[in-house]
Design a protein around this motif. Structure first.
Motif, PDB file in Angstrom:
ATOM      1  N   TYR A 189       0.710  -1.414  -0.101  1.00 25.28           N
ATOM      2  CA  TYR A 189       0.062  -0.053   0.019  1.00 25.28           C
ATOM      3  C   TYR A 189       0.956   1.391   0.068  1.00 25.28           C
ATOM      4  N   ASP A 190       1.996   1.031   0.816  1.00 26.66           N
ATOM      5  CA  ASP A 190       2.827   2.452   1.007  1.00 26.66           C
ATOM      6  C   ASP A 190       3.799   2.471  -0.119  1.00 26.66           C
ATOM      7  N   ALA A 191       3.939   1.719  -1.136  1.00 22.81           N
ATOM      8  CA  ALA A 191       5.158   1.684  -1.991  1.00 22.81           C
ATOM      9  C   ALA A 191       5.011   2.947  -2.656  1.00 22.81           C
ATOM     10  N   GLU A 192       6.282   3.364  -3.375  1.00 16.78           N
ATOM     11  CA  GLU A 192       6.549   4.288  -4.099  1.00 16.78           C
ATOM     12  C   GLU A 192       6.220   4.025  -5.830  1.00 16.78           C
ATOM     13  N   LEU A 193       5.125   4.395  -6.163  1.00 15.29           N
ATOM     14  CA  LEU A 193       4.584   4.192  -7.419  1.00 15.29           C
ATOM     15  C   LEU A 193       4.502   5.368  -8.450  1.00 15.29           C
ATOM     16  N   PRO A 194       4.808   5.326  -9.596  1.00 15.66           N
ATOM     17  CA  PRO A 194       4.707   6.202 -10.507  1.00 15.66           C
ATOM     18  C   PRO A 194       3.332   6.685 -10.837  1.00 15.66           C
TER      19      PRO A 194
END
Length: 85
Positions: free
Chosen positions: A55-60
């Motif tokens: 959920y808290d991943a760095e995503l583009p």
């Protein structure tokens, strides 16, 4: 886990087709599992991307379009998939 990012903007008067084209042309640094683009009355454009990530991943994410193309700030939401019972 599947995470969905939602990006929604409302076009300036008469610029709905231009905002839709702009959103469809945007490329992300990584490819999501899935990407869908929607339009709605009042020249609103919605883009949803699905990712295999925490959920808290760095995503583009899609950037903000030029201020002349929209009537307000872009809205962004993040959701996580939950199992149906």
């Amino acid at each position: 886990m599947t995470v969905a990012l939602m990006w929604e903007a409302r076009a300036a008067d008469g610029r709905g087709a231009e905002l839709l084209a702009w959103a469809r042309e945007q490329r992300l640094a990584e490819e999501p599992l899935r990407r869908e683009t929607f339009r709605a009355p009042q020249d609103r454009v919605l883009v949803i991307t699905w990712w295999d990530a925490s959920y808290d991943a760095e995503l583009p994410q899609l950037p903000d379009p030029g201020a002349e193309l929209v009537t307000r700030a872009v809205h962004r939401w993040r959701f996580e998939s939950v199992a149906d019972s």
